[in-house]
Scaffold this motif. Structure first.
Motif, PDB file in Angstrom:
ATOM      1  N   ASP A  93       0.831  -1.200   0.000  1.00  0.00           N
ATOM      2  CA  ASP A  93       0.000   0.000   0.000  1.00  0.00           C
ATOM      3  C   ASP A  93       0.873   1.261   0.000  1.00  0.00           C
ATOM      4  OD1 ASP A  93      -2.360   1.413  -0.121  1.00  0.00           O
ATOM      5  OD2 ASP A  93      -2.618   1.499   2.065  1.00  0.00           O
ATOM      6  N   ARG A  94       1.846   1.250  -0.887  1.00  0.00           N
ATOM      7  CA  ARG A  94       2.720   2.409  -1.069  1.00  0.00           C
ATOM      8  C   ARG A  94       2.637   2.857  -2.525  1.00  0.00           C
ATOM      9  NH1 ARG A  94       2.881   1.644   3.664  1.00  0.00           N
ATOM     10  NH2 ARG A  94       4.672   1.771   5.102  1.00  0.00           N
ATOM     11  N   ARG A  95       3.127   4.041  -2.801  1.00  0.00           N
ATOM     12  CA  ARG A  95       3.128   4.553  -4.167  1.00  0.00           C
ATOM     13  C   ARG A  95       4.384   4.081  -4.887  1.00  0.00           C
ATOM     14  NH1 ARG A  95       3.314  10.916  -5.183  1.00  0.00           N
ATOM     15  NH2 ARG A  95       5.515  10.514  -4.687  1.00  0.00           N
ATOM     16  N   ALA A  96       4.206   3.497  -6.038  1.00  0.00           N
ATOM     17  CA  ALA A  96       5.359   3.093  -6.847  1.00  0.00           C
ATOM     18  C   ALA A  96       6.056   4.340  -7.372  1.00  0.00           C
ATOM     19  CB  ALA A  96       4.902   2.216  -8.006  1.00  0.00           C
ATOM     20  N   PRO A  97       7.357   4.283  -7.609  1.00  0.00           N
ATOM     21  CA  PRO A  97       8.069   5.460  -8.135  1.00  0.00           C
ATOM     22  C   PRO A  97       7.507   5.885  -9.488  1.00  0.00           C
ATOM     23  CG  PRO A  97       9.446   3.491  -8.239  1.00  0.00           C
ATOM     24  CD  PRO A  97       8.259   3.137  -7.411  1.00  0.00           C
ATOM     25  N   ARG A  98       7.330   7.186  -9.660  1.00  0.00           N
ATOM     26  CA  ARG A  98       6.714   7.704 -10.883  1.00  0.00           C
ATOM     27  C   ARG A  98       7.733   7.992 -11.974  1.00  0.00           C
ATOM     28  NH1 ARG A  98       3.207  12.726  -9.095  1.00  0.00           N
ATOM     29  NH2 ARG A  98       5.065  13.118  -7.806  1.00  0.00           N
ATOM     30  N   PHE A  99       9.005   8.068 -11.620  1.00  0.00           N
ATOM     31  CA  PHE A  99      10.031   8.441 -12.581  1.00  0.00           C
ATOM     32  C   PHE A  99      11.066   7.331 -12.717  1.00  0.00           C
ATOM     33  CE2 PHE A  99       8.584  12.270 -10.306  1.00  0.00           C
ATOM     34  CZ  PHE A  99       7.985  12.949 -11.357  1.00  0.00           C
ATOM     35  N   THR A 100      11.765   7.345 -13.842  1.00  0.00           N
ATOM     36  CA  THR A 100      12.887   6.440 -14.032  1.00  0.00           C
ATOM     37  C   THR A 100      14.166   7.263 -14.201  1.00  0.00           C
ATOM     38  OG1 THR A 100      12.532   6.373 -16.431  1.00  0.00           O
ATOM     39  CG2 THR A 100      11.465   4.659 -15.117  1.00  0.00           C
ATOM     40  N   VAL A 101      15.273   6.653 -13.840  1.00  0.00           N
ATOM     41  CA  VAL A 101      16.572   7.331 -13.956  1.00  0.00           C
ATOM     42  C   VAL A 101      17.210   6.930 -15.282  1.00  0.00           C
ATOM     43  CG1 VAL A 101      18.824   7.715 -12.894  1.00  0.00           C
ATOM     44  CG2 VAL A 101      16.833   7.176 -11.451  1.00  0.00           C
ATOM     45  N   PRO A 102      17.463   7.878 -16.177  1.00  0.00           N
ATOM     46  CA  PRO A 102      18.094   7.530 -17.465  1.00  0.00           C
ATOM     47  C   PRO A 102      19.460   6.881 -17.257  1.00  0.00           C
ATOM     48  CG  PRO A 102      17.230   9.773 -17.501  1.00  0.00           C
ATOM     49  CD  PRO A 102      17.173   9.320 -16.077  1.00  0.00           C
ATOM     50  N   THR A 103      19.707   5.816 -17.993  1.00  0.00           N
ATOM     51  CA  THR A 103      20.988   5.116 -17.855  1.00  0.00           C
ATOM     52  C   THR A 103      22.153   6.018 -18.247  1.00  0.00           C
ATOM     53  OG1 THR A 103      19.912   3.002 -18.310  1.00  0.00           O
ATOM     54  CG2 THR A 103      22.298   3.082 -18.571  1.00  0.00           C
ATOM     55  N   GLY A 104      21.937   6.897 -19.251  1.00  0.00           N
ATOM     56  CA  GLY A 104      22.992   7.824 -19.652  1.00  0.00           C
ATOM     57  C   GLY A 104      23.407   8.739 -18.505  1.00  0.00           C
ATOM     58  N   LEU A 105      22.434   9.160 -17.719  1.00  0.00           N
ATOM     59  CA  LEU A 105      22.745  10.013 -16.567  1.00  0.00           C
ATOM     60  C   LEU A 105      23.560   9.237 -15.538  1.00  0.00           C
ATOM     61  CD1 LEU A 105      22.408  12.617 -14.945  1.00  0.00           C
ATOM     62  CD2 LEU A 105      20.200  11.728 -14.129  1.00  0.00           C
ATOM     63  N   LEU A 106      23.188   7.964 -15.329  1.00  0.00           N
ATOM     64  CA  LEU A 106      23.933   7.146 -14.372  1.00  0.00           C
ATOM     65  C   LEU A 106      25.379   6.959 -14.824  1.00  0.00           C
ATOM     66  CD1 LEU A 106      21.311   4.381 -13.499  1.00  0.00           C
ATOM     67  CD2 LEU A 106      22.133   6.212 -12.009  1.00  0.00           C
ATOM     68  N   ARG A 107      25.570   6.752 -16.136  1.00  0.00           N
ATOM     69  CA  ARG A 107      26.939   6.604 -16.639  1.00  0.00           C
ATOM     70  C   ARG A 107      27.756   7.874 -16.382  1.00  0.00           C
ATOM     71  NH1 ARG A 107      24.427   3.641 -21.134  1.00  0.00           N
ATOM     72  NH2 ARG A 107      25.070   1.443 -20.934  1.00  0.00           N
ATOM     73  N   ALA A 108      27.120   9.014 -16.577  1.00  0.00           N
ATOM     74  CA  ALA A 108      27.818  10.273 -16.345  1.00  0.00           C
ATOM     75  C   ALA A 108      28.171  10.455 -14.870  1.00  0.00           C
ATOM     76  CB  ALA A 108      26.956  11.440 -16.825  1.00  0.00           C
ATOM     77  N   LEU A 109      27.351   9.875 -13.995  1.00  0.00           N
ATOM     78  CA  LEU A 109      27.559  10.035 -12.558  1.00  0.00           C
ATOM     79  C   LEU A 109      28.401   8.920 -11.943  1.00  0.00           C
ATOM     80  CD1 LEU A 109      23.941  11.091 -11.520  1.00  0.00           C
ATOM     81  CD2 LEU A 109      25.965  12.566 -11.613  1.00  0.00           C
ATOM     82  N   SER A 110      28.812   7.944 -12.766  1.00  0.00           N
ATOM     83  CA  SER A 110      29.535   6.799 -12.211  1.00  0.00           C
ATOM     84  C   SER A 110      30.817   7.176 -11.464  1.00  0.00           C
ATOM     85  CB  SER A 110      29.828   5.768 -13.296  1.00  0.00           C
ATOM     86  OG  SER A 110      30.585   6.318 -14.353  1.00  0.00           O
TER      87      SER A 110
END
Length: 225
Positions: free
Chosen positions: A154-171
Motif C-alpha cells: 500500500d505504497r506509491r510506486a516510483p513515478r520516474f525512471t533514472v536515465p541510464t545515460g545520466l547514471l553513466r555520467a555520474l559513475s
C-alpha cells in the motif's frame, strides 16, 4: 574448490554446490534452462558474475573427477532481512524515499530465500550427481516487481525512471549516487550488469525431478513485508 576437493578425497557420498543463474549471462529476453550455454564472446558484466562462473566451472571439474555433486542455480534471492540490492530498494520504497527507479527493464526471476533453501535440501536428497537445477520463480521486469511490492505494501510506486545515460555520467561519484538510488556504490559495474539485461531462467527440471516449486511472487513479497 578446496572444500569440494576435500570432499572428493574423503569419499563424501553427496555434495551440493550453490551456484547462481547469473553464470548463464544475459539471456537476451529469452527464458533459459540448465542447458543454456553462455556466449563466450559476452564480456563479464561484473566481478561477481565472473567469479561465480569460474566457481561453477571448478565444481563441474571436480564432479567429472568423481565427486557425487549436484549444483543448484538460484535466481535473484529475496526475503525478510535481505541486505542486498533488492532489500535496499524495498526499504527505500517502504520508507517513501524511492521517487525514481533505475534499470526498470532489468529482467529477473526472483526466488524466496526459504524456497531456495528447500531447493538445496531437495538437491541433496533427490538430485542426480553431475546434474544442475535452476531454482527460480516467475520472470519479471524490475518495474513490475517494484509495482507489485508497492501494491501489496500500500505504497506509491516510483513515478520516474533514472536515465541510464545520466547514471553513466555520474559513475565517477557512484559511491554517493549509488546508495541514494538503492544501488551499490560500484556504479559502473552495476550499469554493465543491469542496463537492458535479463537473467530469466525456468525451474521446470527442478519441479520435475526434485518436486520443488517456488511460491507465487505476491505471496513471497507479503512475507518480505
Amino acid at each position: 574448490e578446496r572444500m569440494l576437493g576435500a570432499a572428493l578425497t574423503a569419499g563424501i557420498h553427496k555434495a551440493v554446490h550453490v551456484s547462481t543463474a547469473l553464470v548463464l549471462g544475459d539471456t537476451g529476453g529469452r527464458v533459459a534452462d540448465e542447458s543454456w550455454t553462455r556466449d563466450p564472446a559476452q564480456a563479464w558484466a561484473s566481478v561477481l558474475e565472473e567469479t561465480r562462473a569460474v566457481a561453477h566451472g571448478r565444481a563441474q571439474d571436480l564432479s567429472a573427477r568423481g565427486l557425487a555433486l549436484t549444483i543448484v542455480m538460484p535466481g535473484m534471492l529475496y526475503g525478510p532481512g535481505d541486505p542486498g540490492p533488492f532489500g535496499r530498494l524495498a526499504a527505500q520504497l517502504l520508507s517513501g524515499r524511492l521517487n525514481a527507479l533505475a534499470f526498470p527493464d532489468l529482467g529477473v526471476t526472483p526466488v524466496h530465500r526459504d524456497d531456495a533453501a528447500a531447493g538445496v535440501l531437495s538437491a541433496l536428497d533427490k538430485g542426480a550427481a553431475g546434474e544442475s537445477y535452476v531454482l527460480a520463480g516467475e520472470p519479471v521486469r524490475l518495474r513490475e516487481l517494484v509495482a507489485l511490492l508497492a501494491q501489496v505494501a500500500d505504497r506509491r510506486a516510483p513515478r520516474f525512471t533514472v536515465p541510464t545515460g545520466l547514471l553513466r555520467a555520474l559513475s565517477p561519484v557512484g559511491s554517493v549516487v549509488g546508495p541514494s538510488l538503492g544501488l551499490a556504490p560500484n556504479l559502473a559495474e552495476v550499469i554493465r550488469s543491469c542496463a537492458g539485461a535479463t537473467s530469466w531462467v525456468c525451474s521446470d527440471k527442478a519441479e520435475r525431478e526434485l518436486g520443488w516449486s517456488a511460491r507465487p511472487l505476491r505471496e513471497g513479497l507479503v512475507d518480505l513485508l
